[in-house]
Design an enzyme around this catalytic site. Structure first.
Site, PDB file in Angstrom:
ATOM      1  N   ARG A  45      -8.893  63.859  20.681  1.00 59.31           N
ATOM      2  CA  ARG A  45      -7.436  63.831  20.463  1.00 59.31           C
ATOM      3  C   ARG A  45      -6.716  63.773  21.814  1.00 59.31           C
ATOM      4  NH1 ARG A  45      -9.025  67.678  16.409  1.00 59.31           N
ATOM      5  NH2 ARG A  45      -8.406  69.478  17.643  1.00 59.31           N
ATOM      6  N   LYS A 136      11.203  68.603  16.061  1.00 63.17           N
ATOM      7  CA  LYS A 136      11.266  67.815  14.835  1.00 63.17           C
ATOM      8  C   LYS A 136      10.866  68.657  13.631  1.00 63.17           C
ATOM      9  CE  LYS A 136       8.174  65.168  12.676  1.00 63.17           C
ATOM     10  NZ  LYS A 136       7.152  64.138  12.415  1.00 63.17           N
ATOM     11  N   GLU A 177      14.940  65.405  10.095  1.00 62.26           N
ATOM     12  CA  GLU A 177      14.222  64.298   9.444  1.00 62.26           C
ATOM     13  C   GLU A 177      14.090  64.504   7.939  1.00 62.26           C
ATOM     14  OE1 GLU A 177      10.222  63.545  10.875  1.00 62.26           O
ATOM     15  OE2 GLU A 177       9.978  61.825   9.569  1.00 62.26           O
ATOM     16  N   LYS A 222      16.802  61.609  11.937  1.00 56.17           N
ATOM     17  CA  LYS A 222      15.637  60.725  11.787  1.00 56.17           C
ATOM     18  C   LYS A 222      15.456  60.401  10.308  1.00 56.17           C
ATOM     19  CE  LYS A 222      10.675  60.379  12.721  1.00 56.17           C
ATOM     20  NZ  LYS A 222       9.643  60.562  13.741  1.00 56.17           N
TER      21      LYS A 222
HETATM   22  P1  13P Z   1       5.803  57.317  10.914  1.00 55.87           P
HETATM   23  O1  13P Z   1       6.647  56.413  11.781  1.00 55.87           O
HETATM   24  O2  13P Z   1       4.346  56.981  10.931  1.00 55.87           O
HETATM   25  O3  13P Z   1       6.399  57.501   9.556  1.00 55.87           O
HETATM   26  O4  13P Z   1       5.839  58.745  11.611  1.00 55.87           O
HETATM   27  C1  13P Z   1       7.031  59.210  12.080  1.00 55.87           C
HETATM   28  C2  13P Z   1       7.111  60.668  11.887  1.00 55.87           C
HETATM   29  O5  13P Z   1       7.333  61.399  12.812  1.00 55.87           O
HETATM   30  C3  13P Z   1       6.946  61.198  10.527  1.00 55.87           C
HETATM   31  O6  13P Z   1       7.277  62.542  10.500  1.00 55.87           O
END
Ligand code: 13P
Length: 341
Positions: A45, A136, A177, A222
Site C-alpha cells: 500500500r 472528508k 460528501e 463533494k
Molecule cells: P471515487 O472517485 O472512486 O468515487 O472516489 C472518490 C471518493 O473519495 C469516494 O469517497
C-alpha cells in the site's frame, strides 16, 4: 501557507487543480489490488501510494490536495521521508478521511448511516498535528423508486453537519460528501430520479449545515453528478452536465468556494468528459473540479501492476489523467487530447 479555513478551501480548488482521493480503506484497497493480483500489505500500500505522490509533475501542477487514509498519514516513504512531507514539498495539501464507514441504519433496510462522530474532536486534533489541513466524510444515499427514505437522508445530512462543525473547530476544512449512488440498489434508475434525489439530498445537507453553524466559506462540497444508474446509462454528456449544474444552482449557496466531484464508478473518460462539459459555458459562482479516486487512479494502477520496474509507467499514466482532469476543470478537455497522449 495560510492556516485560515477560507484560504485553505480556496487553495483546494485553485484554477485547474483538484483533489486526489487516495483514501481507500484497507478493505477497499485490497479489492483494487486484487484486480492486479497483488497482495495488500502495509508495504505494498505504501509503495503504490508513494508512486502516486512522487509523480512530481502531476502533484505540482494538477493536484491541489490528497485525501489520505489514516495509515498513510503516519507512513514514511521507502527512504524514510514522511509521505505527508512529499505531498507538502510538491506544493499540495495533505487531507484525511475521518469517517469510519457506512453501517446499516437500524429499521431502514438497504440504507446506511455513516459513523465516526464519537471521539472525532480528539482524532482531528491528532490529524492536524500530523499535517492534515482538510478532511472528508462520505454519506451514502441509495436510490430506487422508493429509496432513499427521509429518515436516511436526514440522518446522513445531520451527521455530515456535525462532522463539518467539528472539523472547522479543529482548523480543518471539511469536505462534505453526500454521495447519491449510481450503482446502488438496484442501479437502474433514470437521470430524472437522480436529479430529484440529488436536489433533495443537497437541500437537506445545506439546511443541516446552517443549523450546525458551519461556515460555508470554509468548506468544500463533494457531490455526485446527476447521472442515470449504471445499469440504465443512456444520458448524454451534455444532459449530465446540464442537470448537474441545474441542481447545484438550486441548492448550493454561492458562499461555498468550491465543488469537487467524486467519480463514483464512472469510467475514467466519462468522469473527465462530464467535468469538462460542466465547466464549459457556465457562469457559476463556485470553482468546479475533481476529487476522484478510481477515475484518477485506474490507469496508473494498471500500468504499475505492482512491479517496481513499472513505477515510471504508473507515474506517466497518473500524470496524463491528472492533466486531462485539470483541463476538464477549466472546461478545455477534448477527446482528441486523449488520443494524442
Ligand atoms: P471515487 O472517485 O472512486 O468515487 O472516489 C472518490 C471518493 O473519495 C469516494 O469517497
Amino acid at each position: 501557507m495560510s492556516e485560515r479555513l477560507e484560504d485553505i478551501a480556496v487553495a483546494m480548488v485553485a484554477n485547474g487543480r483538484g483533489l486526489l482521493a487516495a483514501d481507500e480503506s484497507t478493505a477497499t484497497i485490497k479489492k483494487r489490488f486484487d484486480s492486479i493480483a497483488l497482495e495488500s500489505t502495509e508495504t505494498s500500500r505504501r509503495d503504490y501510494r508513494e508512486m502516486l505522490l512522487r509523480s512530481e509533475e502531476a502533484m505540482r501542477n494538477y493536484i491541489s490536495g490528497v485525501i489520505l487514509y489514516e495509515e498513510t498519514l503516519f507512513q514514511n516513504a521507502a527512504d524514510g521521508t514522511p509521505l505527508v512531507e512529499i505531498i507538502r514539498q510538491a506544493g499540495s495539501i495533505p487531507g484525511i478521511k475521518v469517517d469510519t464507514g457506512a453501517k446499516p441504519l437500524p429499521y431502514f433496510a438497504k440504507e446506511t448511516i455513516t459513523e465516526g462522530l464519537d471521539g472525532l474532536a480528539a482524532r482531528l486534533a491528532k490529524y492536524h498535528e500530523a499535517g492534515a489541513r482538510f478532511a472528508k466524510w462520505r454519506g451514502v444515499i441509495a436510490v430506487s423508486d422508493t429509496l432513499p427514505t427521509w429518515g436516511a437522508v436526514k440522518a446522513n445530512a445531520h451527521a455530515l453537519a456535525r462532522y463539518a462543525a467539528l472539523c472547522q473547530e479543529a482548523k480543518i476544512v471539511p469536505i462534505v460528501e453526500p454521495e447519491v449512488l449510481m450503482d446502488g440498489a438496484p442501479g437502474d434508475h433514470s437521470i430524472e430520479r437522480s436529479e430529484e434525489v440529488t436536489e433533495w439530498v443537497l437541500r437537506t445537507v445545506f439546511e443541516e449545515l446552517g443549523d450546525a453553524r458551519v461556515k460555508l466559506e470554509g468548506m468544500i462540497l463533494k457531490p455526485s453528478m446527476v447521472i442515470d444508474g449504471k445499469k440504465a446509462r443512456k444520458a448524454s454528456v451534455s444532459e449530465v452536465a446540464e442537470r448537474t449544474v441545474k441542481v447545484l444552482k438550486r441548492t448550493v449557496p454561492s458562499a461555498v468556494p468550491g465543488i469537487a466531484f467524486l467519480s463514483g464508478g464512472q469510467s475514467t473518460e466519462e468522469a473527465t468528459a462530464h467535468l469538462s462539459a460542466i465547466n464549459t459555458a457556465h457562469d457559476l459562482p463556485w470553482k468546479l473540479t475533481f476529487s476522484y479516486g478510481r477515475a484518477l487512479q485506474q490507469e496508473a494502477l494498471t500500468a504499475w501492476n505492482g512491479k517496481a520496474e513499472n513505477v515510471a509507467a504508473g507515474q506517466r499514466a497518473f500524470t496524463h489523467r491528472a492533466k486531462m482532469c485539470s483541463l476538464a476543470a477549466k472546461g478545455s478537455w477534448k477527446k482528441d487530447l486523449e488520443k494524442a497522449a
